[in-house]
Design a protein around this motif. Structure first.
Motif, PDB file in Angstrom:
ATOM      1  N   LEU A 142      44.528  62.605  22.077  1.00 55.26           N
ATOM      2  CA  LEU A 142      44.974  61.914  20.868  1.00 55.26           C
ATOM      3  C   LEU A 142      44.090  60.712  20.577  1.00 55.26           C
ATOM      4  N   SER A 143      42.935  60.635  21.219  1.00 54.12           N
ATOM      5  CA  SER A 143      42.057  59.472  21.092  1.00 54.12           C
ATOM      6  C   SER A 143      41.642  59.225  19.650  1.00 54.12           C
ATOM      7  N   LEU A 144      41.703  57.951  19.284  1.00 51.59           N
ATOM      8  CA  LEU A 144      41.280  57.470  17.981  1.00 51.59           C
ATOM      9  C   LEU A 144      41.981  58.172  16.818  1.00 51.59           C
ATOM     10  N   SER A 145      43.158  58.702  17.082  1.00 53.53           N
ATOM     11  CA  SER A 145      43.946  59.314  16.010  1.00 53.53           C
ATOM     12  C   SER A 145      44.849  58.253  15.376  1.00 53.53           C
ATOM     13  N   VAL A 146      45.313  58.533  14.181  1.00 52.50           N
ATOM     14  CA  VAL A 146      46.277  57.687  13.490  1.00 52.50           C
ATOM     15  C   VAL A 146      47.478  58.574  13.197  1.00 52.50           C
ATOM     16  N   MET A 147      48.583  58.295  13.883  1.00 54.15           N
ATOM     17  CA  MET A 147      49.781  59.118  13.755  1.00 54.15           C
ATOM     18  C   MET A 147      51.005  58.227  13.553  1.00 54.15           C
ATOM     19  N   ASN A 148      50.958  57.417  12.520  1.00 50.19           N
ATOM     20  CA  ASN A 148      52.053  56.500  12.210  1.00 50.19           C
ATOM     21  C   ASN A 148      53.324  57.267  11.867  1.00 50.19           C
ATOM     22  N   ALA A 159      44.185  54.888  19.772  1.00 48.13           N
ATOM     23  CA  ALA A 159      44.987  55.515  18.721  1.00 48.13           C
ATOM     24  C   ALA A 159      45.916  54.504  18.056  1.00 48.13           C
ATOM     25  N   VAL A 160      46.432  54.876  16.907  1.00 50.75           N
ATOM     26  CA  VAL A 160      47.365  54.038  16.161  1.00 50.75           C
ATOM     27  C   VAL A 160      48.658  54.828  15.989  1.00 50.75           C
ATOM     28  N   ASN A 189      51.493  59.118  33.507  1.00 44.97           N
ATOM     29  CA  ASN A 189      50.029  59.088  33.700  1.00 44.97           C
ATOM     30  C   ASN A 189      49.226  59.188  32.412  1.00 44.97           C
ATOM     31  N   ALA A 190      49.821  58.841  31.285  1.00 43.06           N
ATOM     32  CA  ALA A 190      49.094  58.845  30.011  1.00 43.06           C
ATOM     33  C   ALA A 190      48.194  57.616  29.925  1.00 43.06           C
ATOM     34  N   SER A 191      47.142  57.721  29.122  1.00 43.65           N
ATOM     35  CA  SER A 191      46.246  56.593  28.877  1.00 43.65           C
ATOM     36  C   SER A 191      46.422  56.122  27.445  1.00 43.65           C
ATOM     37  N   PHE A 192      47.004  54.929  27.298  1.00 40.85           N
ATOM     38  CA  PHE A 192      47.190  54.305  26.001  1.00 40.85           C
ATOM     39  C   PHE A 192      46.315  53.056  25.909  1.00 40.85           C
ATOM     40  N   VAL A 193      45.128  53.135  26.451  1.00 44.33           N
ATOM     41  CA  VAL A 193      44.188  52.011  26.471  1.00 44.33           C
ATOM     42  C   VAL A 193      43.767  51.682  25.040  1.00 44.33           C
ATOM     43  N   GLY A 194      43.947  50.404  24.666  1.00 46.64           N
ATOM     44  CA  GLY A 194      43.544  49.942  23.346  1.00 46.64           C
ATOM     45  C   GLY A 194      44.337  50.544  22.201  1.00 46.64           C
ATOM     46  N   THR A 195      45.535  51.002  22.470  1.00 48.79           N
ATOM     47  CA  THR A 195      46.357  51.674  21.461  1.00 48.79           C
ATOM     48  C   THR A 195      47.207  50.668  20.683  1.00 48.79           C
ATOM     49  N   PHE A 196      47.393  50.925  19.409  1.00 54.87           N
ATOM     50  CA  PHE A 196      48.208  50.082  18.537  1.00 54.87           C
ATOM     51  C   PHE A 196      49.589  50.724  18.435  1.00 54.87           C
ATOM     52  N   LEU A 197      50.614  50.027  18.955  1.00 52.81           N
ATOM     53  CA  LEU A 197      51.963  50.574  19.078  1.00 52.81           C
ATOM     54  C   LEU A 197      53.019  49.668  18.442  1.00 52.81           C
ATOM     55  N   GLU A 198      52.645  48.939  17.399  1.00 50.07           N
ATOM     56  CA  GLU A 198      53.591  48.049  16.730  1.00 50.07           C
ATOM     57  C   GLU A 198      54.724  48.858  16.112  1.00 50.07           C
ATOM     58  N   GLY A 199      55.953  48.476  16.418  1.00 48.49           N
ATOM     59  CA  GLY A 199      57.127  49.141  15.872  1.00 48.49           C
ATOM     60  C   GLY A 199      57.469  50.461  16.550  1.00 48.49           C
ATOM     61  N   ALA A 200      56.692  50.865  17.564  1.00 51.65           N
ATOM     62  CA  ALA A 200      56.987  52.117  18.271  1.00 51.65           C
ATOM     63  C   ALA A 200      58.257  51.958  19.099  1.00 51.65           C
TER      64      ALA A 200
END
Length: 170
Positions: free
Chosen positions: A74-80, A97-98, A111-122
């Motif tokens: 899901l790298s660099l995806s946008v799935m708002n 990802a966003v 074991n997921a990698s959410f490095v540098g991920t934007f998770l506002e409101g998740a």
């Protein structure tokens, strides 16, 4: 058939059935048509998206509840506003990802990698976060997070969390 041969054949059949029942079930392979459906921006709740490549994808409001996304990219995806509730997200790579206002309630993110991920409101209510790497993740406005969940994950000094929550270093 002679009686001894019939008894031997029946005995052998019983042994085969017992052995077959003891074997593990085969792993479910990915479903290419379901992956293509999601890549086209369509919802696919409960789908088998195992190891699917959704990198660089832009979609909003998808329903992937209960889907098997294990080892997906899901790298660099946008799935708002995407619903990942009760989904299998083990070992996913979601680098950069966003996921604004996405729902991860009850999902397994082990074991997921959410490095540098934007998770506002998740929303992470009841999500399993064992071994998740949130280094550099922006999640000040995330909801449903508990200290107990975060104690099983890791992050770094750049990880932004809501309120007084903290995360162990990776």
């Amino acid at each position: 058939m002679t009686r001894p041969f019939l008894a031997t054949a029946l005995g052998l059949s019983a042994v085969i059935l017992v052995l077959a029942a003891a074997l593990p079930e085969p792993a479910l392979a990915q479903n290419a048509s379901q992956i293509a459906r999601v890549r086209a921006g369509q919802s696919c709740p409960g789908c088998n998206l195992f190891q699917g490549d959704f990198s660089y994808m832009e979609a909003r409001g998808l329903n992937l509840s209960g889907a098997r996304l294990r080892q997906a990219n899901l790298s660099l995806s946008v799935m708002n506003r995407t619903r990942f509730t009760n989904a299998d997200l083990r070992d996913v790579d979601a680098y950069g990802a966003v996921f604004s206002s996405a729902r991860f309630g009850g999902a397994n993110l082990t074991n997921a990698s959410f490095v540098g991920t934007f998770l506002e409101g998740a929303d992470f209510s009841g999500a399993r976060l064992d071994g998740v790497n949130f280094s550099g993740a922006q999640m000040q406005g995330a909801t449903g997070l508990t200290q107990r969940q975060l104690d099983r994950a890791c992050g770094d000094a750049a990880t932004r969390l809501p309120g007084s929550l903290r995360i162990p270093a990776c």
